[in-house]
Design an enzyme around this catalytic site. Sequence first.
Site, short mmCIF file in Angstrom:
data_model
loop_
_atom_site.label_atom_id
_atom_site.label_comp_id
_atom_site.label_asym_id
_atom_site.label_seq_id
_atom_site.Cartn_x
_atom_site.Cartn_y
_atom_site.Cartn_z
N HIS A 42 -10.32 13.00 2.64
CA HIS A 42 -10.96 14.26 3.01
C HIS A 42 -12.40 14.27 2.51
O HIS A 42 -12.66 13.98 1.33
CB HIS A 42 -10.23 15.46 2.38
CG HIS A 42 -8.88 15.71 2.99
ND1 HIS A 42 -7.90 16.45 2.35
CD2 HIS A 42 -8.36 15.34 4.19
CE1 HIS A 42 -6.83 16.51 3.14
NE2 HIS A 42 -7.09 15.85 4.24
N ARG A 80 -3.44 8.50 8.34
CA ARG A 80 -3.34 9.17 9.63
C ARG A 80 -2.71 8.18 10.61
O ARG A 80 -2.84 6.97 10.47
CB ARG A 80 -4.72 9.59 10.13
CG ARG A 80 -5.47 10.54 9.21
CD ARG A 80 -6.86 10.85 9.74
NE ARG A 80 -7.58 11.80 8.89
CZ ARG A 80 -8.37 11.47 7.88
NH1 ARG A 80 -8.55 10.18 7.59
NH2 ARG A 80 -9.00 12.38 7.16
N HIS A 117 1.98 13.33 11.32
CA HIS A 117 1.18 14.15 10.40
C HIS A 117 2.06 14.89 9.40
O HIS A 117 1.61 15.17 8.28
CB HIS A 117 0.32 15.14 11.19
CG HIS A 117 -1.01 15.39 10.56
ND1 HIS A 117 -1.97 14.39 10.43
CD2 HIS A 117 -1.53 16.48 9.96
CE1 HIS A 117 -3.03 14.87 9.81
NE2 HIS A 117 -2.79 16.13 9.51
N TYR A 134 -2.92 22.34 0.11
CA TYR A 134 -1.70 21.97 -0.60
C TYR A 134 -1.53 22.71 -1.92
O TYR A 134 -0.61 22.41 -2.68
CB TYR A 134 -1.70 20.46 -0.87
CG TYR A 134 -1.72 19.63 0.39
CD1 TYR A 134 -0.60 19.52 1.20
CD2 TYR A 134 -2.87 18.96 0.78
CE1 TYR A 134 -0.62 18.76 2.36
CE2 TYR A 134 -2.91 18.20 1.94
CZ TYR A 134 -1.78 18.11 2.72
OH TYR A 134 -1.82 17.37 3.88
N LYS A 180 -11.94 8.81 9.26
CA LYS A 180 -12.79 9.69 10.07
C LYS A 180 -14.23 9.57 9.66
O LYS A 180 -14.56 9.49 8.47
CB LYS A 180 -12.33 11.15 9.92
CG LYS A 180 -11.11 11.51 10.73
CD LYS A 180 -10.86 13.00 10.66
CE LYS A 180 -9.71 13.42 11.56
NZ LYS A 180 -9.48 14.88 11.51
N ARG A 188 2.36 12.66 6.58
CA ARG A 188 1.13 12.70 5.76
C ARG A 188 1.16 13.92 4.84
O ARG A 188 0.84 13.83 3.66
CB ARG A 188 -0.08 12.73 6.68
CG ARG A 188 -1.44 12.80 6.00
CD ARG A 188 -2.52 12.59 7.05
NE ARG A 188 -3.83 13.10 6.67
CZ ARG A 188 -4.74 12.39 6.00
NH1 ARG A 188 -4.48 11.17 5.60
NH2 ARG A 188 -5.93 12.92 5.72
#
Length: 297
Positions: free
Chosen positions: A265, A148, A239, A274, A172, A242
């Site tokens: 994730h 990110r 992004h 995806y 995150k 990414r």
Amino acid sequence: MATDRHSEAFLEMMAAERNAAGNTLSAYQADLDDFAAFAAARGEAAHQANPATLSAYMASLAGAGLAARTQARRLSSLRQFHLFLLREGVRADNPAESLEMPKLPQTLPKFLTEAEVDALLAAAAERAGTPGLRARAGLEILYATGLRISEMLSLPAASLSSDAAMLMIRGKGGRERIVPLSDVAKREAACLRAASPKGARFLFVGRDITQPMTRQGFALLLKQVALAAGIDPARLSPHVLRHSFASHLLARGADLRSLQKLLGHADIATTQIYTHVLAERLQKLVETHHPLSDAFK
């Protein structure tokens, strides 16, 4: 509107216990301040608002034409806030829990083709000076690792300086993951570091050597490289790189579970955006290798 003590306590908890990033905290505060203003107009404090007020607030967002994703984020903020109040004993219920989440449109991630990424790298190689060094290092790192933008800009000055083939990233929610490094990314990082001012704390240093480059500053640099590469700047952002990293890996045979780990994730459901790439790959596989392949075309 000044943030009240309950909202402040909530934000402090998110920072201390959830390791929420600065941008995340700012978004939470903006959402809570907006709701507090709405509740105040109805004669209620945010932490004492009844279910009818929360329902009316969500209806007002829809009536104002806010995007479904914005409405969903506001509701998520309210749920987290009221769950915090419930656990702290400030109130005996979570009035946001029963509210329905707005239906979000199914959108496919935007990504570049491999040829377009090559064109970007070639355009960055033509840029001179510090902007060129930043563009080359940034593109190589983002596309090689899927980081990110906030993760890349927070890299310490010494990052990618060893012979290590992997890089530890804290993403995150404070979750750590390991991403592989390319030799080219390490070489471009070394060139950028060599040109950085003495005492710089970050690899992508800002005007203040104690601070990193801003997201806006790097995004602007990307737009300039996109123009030089003949790519519409509106199609490019950190992004998007990414998404390109993830889409190209899947197209070349990577599996979803490995991709989930590389992207950081928490839930594989997030990585499943995806799957359109997997579907295309399977279709090509059948068209190429099935005995009756002509029937599929």
